[in-house]
Design an enzyme around this catalytic site. Structure first.
Site, PDB file in Angstrom:
ATOM      1  CB  THR A  24      -6.881  -7.667  -2.402  1.00 58.05           C
ATOM      2  OG1 THR A  24      -6.436  -8.440  -1.265  1.00 58.05           O
ATOM      3  CG2 THR A  24      -6.470  -8.399  -3.672  1.00 58.05           C
ATOM      4  CE  LYS A  48      -5.015  -0.221   7.411  1.00 61.32           C
ATOM      5  NZ  LYS A  48      -4.882   0.587   6.211  1.00 61.32           N
ATOM      6  CD  GLU A  75       8.003   1.604   4.878  1.00 59.64           C
ATOM      7  OE1 GLU A  75       9.031   1.003   5.188  1.00 59.64           O
ATOM      8  OE2 GLU A  75       7.480   2.455   5.622  1.00 59.64           O
ATOM      9  CB  VAL A  78       1.816   2.697   9.268  1.00 61.59           C
ATOM     10  CG1 VAL A  78       1.614   3.989  10.060  1.00 61.59           C
ATOM     11  CG2 VAL A  78       1.285   1.506  10.060  1.00 61.59           C
ATOM     12  CB  ALA A  80       0.580   5.485   1.689  1.00 63.55           C
ATOM     13  CG  LEU A  82       4.329   9.369   4.368  1.00 68.56           C
ATOM     14  CD1 LEU A  82       3.541   9.938   5.549  1.00 68.56           C
ATOM     15  CD2 LEU A  82       5.121  10.471   3.680  1.00 68.56           C
ATOM     16  N   GLY A 133     -14.631  13.231  -1.817  1.00 74.19           N
ATOM     17  CA  GLY A 133     -13.951  11.933  -1.926  1.00 74.19           C
ATOM     18  C   GLY A 133     -12.868  11.743  -0.884  1.00 74.19           C
ATOM     19  CG  ASP A 147      -7.477   3.035   8.729  1.00 72.84           C
ATOM     20  OD1 ASP A 147      -7.216   1.866   8.379  1.00 72.84           O
ATOM     21  OD2 ASP A 147      -6.859   4.034   8.308  1.00 72.84           O
ATOM     22  CE  LYS A 151      -3.452   3.647   8.269  1.00 70.37           C
ATOM     23  NZ  LYS A 151      -4.004   4.913   7.746  1.00 70.37           N
ATOM     24  N   GLY A 266      -3.478   7.357  -0.841  1.00 69.21           N
ATOM     25  CA  GLY A 266      -3.563   7.669  -2.261  1.00 69.21           C
ATOM     26  C   GLY A 266      -2.943   6.554  -3.073  1.00 69.21           C
TER      27      GLY A 266
END
Lengths: 287, 287
Positions: A24, A48, A75, A78, A80, A82, A133, A147, A151, A266
């Site tokens: 969530t 986060k 992980e 920041v 996603a 990567l 989108g 945001d 991060k 994503g």
């Protein structure tokens, strides 16, 4: 089911080697983390909110994790899927010293400034991105830089800095007069009045052979998220589309940084990152 | 001490949770890996030789590791301290499918083609690079592309391909007449005769707005290491200096690849990567 009722049900099961996978973005779940940890659960999450808690609560959460010997894996906070947090953690664990972290940490802002060439006014570009989108339903959530600031705070705490969100200097792209109230498409009419200002910034940057990028930087214990000019040879200038890119300059990676680049948002890549964390947890646990 | 005598001494110590950290580039040590494994040791190494053994021996080594439940960690085999193998392993473990791996995997060849702009003849550039310590003592070891081929083979085996070094197509930059014999500075006099050919390739690439790069590619179960033209927008075109860069195109990272970039050689970053592997091993072992 309220988190508390769920926690009680879990605690009764007396699980070992179980984990809460919090997919969530809710504060109420994060507020229940201590209860989950006390119920003997590890935590894996893309959420986060725990890592940006006010310092005192963050510190208490970490102390509880330590005391209960529970793992907390995030992980995907920041970039996603990567390998950002794991790379940072490996650098630190092996004795390297982080001198600077610079990144384009918002896929939306990456897209906007990789695309913005002056042919379409900036406000119109934001409107188009929203229709595709590529922004939050309220694009001010992206344009505010908040945001990116979150991060940066997560990265700062990872390298051991005692920092709170108020200490991250953020340059919002939303003019102060447009910040309040609910979002309506009327926003774009007002926002268009700032197109000329942005066009001027682009022109100035271009005259110097530079590009405009919204960059988060952590350096000398200070964090800032600002729109800035980057020379074409800058490590961050090579990101394209809506890619995230992050450059670690360290004592060992000092002449040229260690760079990780790719799609940083994503559902699919985030899910993969969460699943990787679960697999890592399996490695950490006694058999 | 010969490896065998060392192994016998180790075996008598009846160690548990011990590891061989092989920081050599020796074949004789790799030949003794089975004995070390049978003496109950895990293996951590930057030595590429085990991972490029002929398939039958490689397969037997992996089977022995499985049977003895020993870990074999070699993050630094490709890109030194850069998170290449771990990223690839996470992608695969979390169910992603690798479609293509492309990389500039030689710091020397990266430097040569990032620097080569025609102002200095290619042969002279190689001579200068050797003087700067940026090539092997015999620069043909870099120019042959064999080191790139070995790294491609290691990546190929990591994604589950049954491949041997002979199946990697390699374009050597050393003219066939100059391949034999010991290296002497005379080499550069002969090599200069091929400067015009390289200058022509650069000119053709530039006319198309492309750059020349020595690229290793793994795609559709085929591996090749060749000098090729890359458009300026190519994911690999952004590497600078002597950086390594590697791009993973996968089912999930399909529109733009996941890219890792940075210095991919050097004693300090390699040592850091080996030490990270040792720390990972600690996580894997029962307490």
């Amino acid at each position: 089911m309220r988190p508390q009722a769920f926690v009680e049900a879990i605690a009764e099961m007396k699980l070992t080697n179980a984990a809460l996978v919090d997919c969530t973005a809710e504060q109420s779940i994060v507020d229940a983390y201590p209860a989950f940890i006390n119920a003997n659960l590890h935590i894996v999450t893309p959420n986060k909110r725990a890592n940006v808690l006010p310092w005192r609560r963050y510190e208490a959460l970490k102390a509880l994790l330590d005391r209960r010997q529970k793992h907390f894996l995030y992980e995907t906070n920041v970039g996603a899927g990567l390998p950002v947090m794991s790379t940072l953690r490996d650098l630190i664990a092996s004795g390297d010293e982080v001198l600077k972290i610079e990144g384009i940490l918002s896929g939306t802002l990456s897209y906007l400034f990789n695309t913005y060439d002056g042919s379409v006014p900036f406000g119109e570009l934001v409107r188009q991105a929203r229709e595709l989108g590529l922004t939050e339903p309220d694009p001010r959530d992206d344009l505010s830089g908040e945001d990116v600031a979150r991060k940066l705070l997560i990265l700062a705490r990872e390298i051991g800095l005692r920092m709170d969100i108020q200490q991250v200097r953020v340059h919002s792209l939303v003019p102060s007069t447009l910040r309040g109230g609910a979002f309506s498409p009327r926003f774009f009419r007002e926002f268009a009045r700032y197109d000329a200002e942005m066009a001027k910034r682009l022109e100035v940057a271009r005259a110097r052979g530079h590009v405009l990028r919204y960059v988060g930087t952590l350096e000398h214990n200070h964090a800032r998220a600002i729109l800035q000019e980057c020379p074409a040879t800058h490590p961050l200038a090579s990101a394209t589309g809506s890619d995230n890119i992050i450059a670690f300059t360290t004592k060992r990676y000092s002449r040229t940084p260690l760079v990780v680049q790719g799609p940083g948002a994503g559902a699919d890549v985030t899910a993969m990152g969460v699943f990787s964390d679960i697999l890592k947890l399996l490695h950490y646990l006694p058999e």
